[in-house]
Design an enzyme around this catalytic site. Structure first.
Site: not given
Ligand code: ARG
Length: 465
Positions: A29, A116, A161-162, A283, A289, A291, A296, A323, A328, A331
């Site tokens: 990650s 964690n 309304t509507h 366009s 045009k 737009n 949108e 956990y 993960q 994020k």
């Molecule tokens: N990259 C992991 C996350 O964001 C870190 C936590 C890892 N903990 C574990 N027990 N593998 O969730």
């Protein structure tokens, strides 16, 4: 995978084979959570200071680690840090680099904590700033709307309304409806602070720790309010993530409603507003045009916000405590929602500054659809002492008559009114006048001009609360 200074994975003594390459690549990650580097170093520093205060590590080790962490922070800021995807995440990258810089003493940084609790601490610190930032952006939106509203207190338009003409309304009042929505969005984001202010650091992997740590110390250092109360829940809890994503979804939905409204008003059928050239696109085939693409775009991106909320809810559904790697993804989902909403609010702000109000056309449209019929009925209740239902029926007859004669209500002669209801007097014209109709709605929260002015002042005073 994190490695110590011998370039070995931290868990290589136990796990003898190298992790599958394809999983290592997909499962890392780092590219996403490197955004948390500042918070990670801030939280590690607080943790280290606490370990020293509690006599769990020596002064020398504390000083060395903090020096190393600062060096890493500078490397990252100066873009001299090597983000190596061999590392699973930002936490392992920083720990690994610490080994390279200060040697084996880096091994003390992870005493009495786990990734964690580390991850959630960093994430909450980041979300606190992100939330403040979204609120500040929303404050800009509200200020721009208030200015537009102030300029348009006396701009008359049909209220719908509507999507059918219903009753005349001040455009200024209409706009203030969006101030209410964005204020509620701010409130939703602020409510989440109650969870964001609970400090997860120190619950370690899931059970707490046997070291004599001081969670109140890190709570204070990291400007949290209180430590979290259950170690298992702390590690498993992502409610604060869902609340944030729900907040962004609601805000995106409000933006989308405004966008949709402006798209309709800008259409050739309505022509209530025009868009400055800054906020339209052309366009490729139709040279004439202009737009409303940015509007949108805002409406379309709401789908992504909802999708992100549902991704997170789905990840949590059926996930046992505590956990799991599933978590993960939180994020990436949050970063996407935050980035998108921030851009959307800023695009909306540009649009609000660049719409041109077609006041003449608003008034013209308000003259259609027998829009002051309710005022006519109210007139009979007030001046002739009729019940509302009786007045309503007489008014219906008058509207039918207008339709047959192709006349507007105010184009009728008093004799024509009297043919249907003999007691109607000349004052009736005052009641069915558009401006008078608007200004008669003096009930609290109604569209009378005085009410609008008071509300604008109230919003202005509240904005920075
Ligand atoms: N990259 C992991 C996350 O964001 C870190 C936590 C890892 N903990 C574990 N027990 N593998 O969730």
């Amino acid at each position: 995978m994190a490695k110590n200074k011998n370039n070995q994975a931290i868990w290589s003594t136990r796990i003898s084979k190298k992790t599958s390459q394809i999983f290592k690549k997909s499962g890392s990650s780092l590219n996403i959570d490197k955004r948390l580097y500042k918070e990670d170093i801030e939280a590690s520093t607080a943790h280290i200071e606490m370990l020293f205060k509690q006599k769990i590590i020596s002064f020398k080790i504390k000083a060395k680690i903090i020096w190393g962490l600062n060096k890493i922070k500078n490397e990252i800021i100066k873009k001299k840090f090597n983000f190596n995807n061999e590392n699973e995440d930002i936490h392992m990258s920083i720990e690994n680099r610490l080994f390279e810089i200060i040697g084996d003493d880096a091994g003390f940084v992870h005493t009495a904590r786990s990734r964690n609790d580390q991850v959630i601490t960093d994430f909450k610190l980041w979300l606190r700033k992100a939330t403040d930032d979204l609120i500040a952006n929303l404050n800009n939106t509200i200020k721009i709307i208030l200015k537009k509203s102030e300029d348009n207190i006396y701009t008359i338009m049909p209220g719908f309304t509507h999507l059918k003409n219903a009753q005349p309304i001040s455009f200024g009042h209409y706009l203030l409806a969006y101030v209410e929505m964005f204020n509620r969005d701010k409130k939703r984001f602020k409510n989440n602070f109650e969870s964001l202010m609970e400090n997860p650091l120190g619950v370690a992997a899931l059970t707490g720790t046997s070291f004599n740590i001081d969670r109140n110390f890190t709570t204070k250092k990291l400007k949290f309010k209180i430590p979290t109360k259950n170690s298992v829940d702390t590690v498993a809890d992502r409610d604060f993530v869902v609340d944030f994503l729900y907040g962004t979804s609601m805000c995106a939905m409000h933006i989308s409603r405004l966008a949709e409204e402006f798209i309709i008003w800008n259409s050739d059928g309505f022509r209530l507003i025009n868009l400055n050239d800054k906020i339209v696109t052309g366009s490729s085939i139709m040279p004439q045009k202009k737009n409303p693409d940015p509007l949108e775009f805002l409406r379309g991106k709401t789908g992504e916000a909802y999708g992100n909320l549902f991704s997170m809810l789905t990840i949590l559904k059926g996930l046992p405590l505590s956990y799991f790697k599933d978590l993960q993804d939180d994020k990436e989902i949050v970063f996407r929602s935050y980035d998108r909403l921030k851009d959307s609010i800023q695009i909306l702000n540009e649009i609000l500054k660049n719409i041109l109000i077609n006041k003449k056309r608003m008034l013209e449209l308000a003259e259609h659809g027998y829009i002051t019929s309710t005022d006519l009925a109210d007139y009979m209740v007030k001046e002739l002492n009729y019940s509302f239902r009786k007045s309503y029926n007489i008014t219906s007859k008058i509207v039918n008559y207008c339709e047959k004669k192709n006349k507007k209500l105010y184009e009728l002669k008093i004799e024509e009114f009297q043919k249907i209801e003999p007691k109607i007097k000349i004052e009736v014209f005052k009641f069915i006048d558009l401006k008078n109709s608007i200004n008669s709605k003096k009930s609290y929260a109604g569209t009378s001009f005085g009410n609008i002015k008071k509300m604008i002042n109230k919003y202005k005073k509240e904005i920075n609360k």
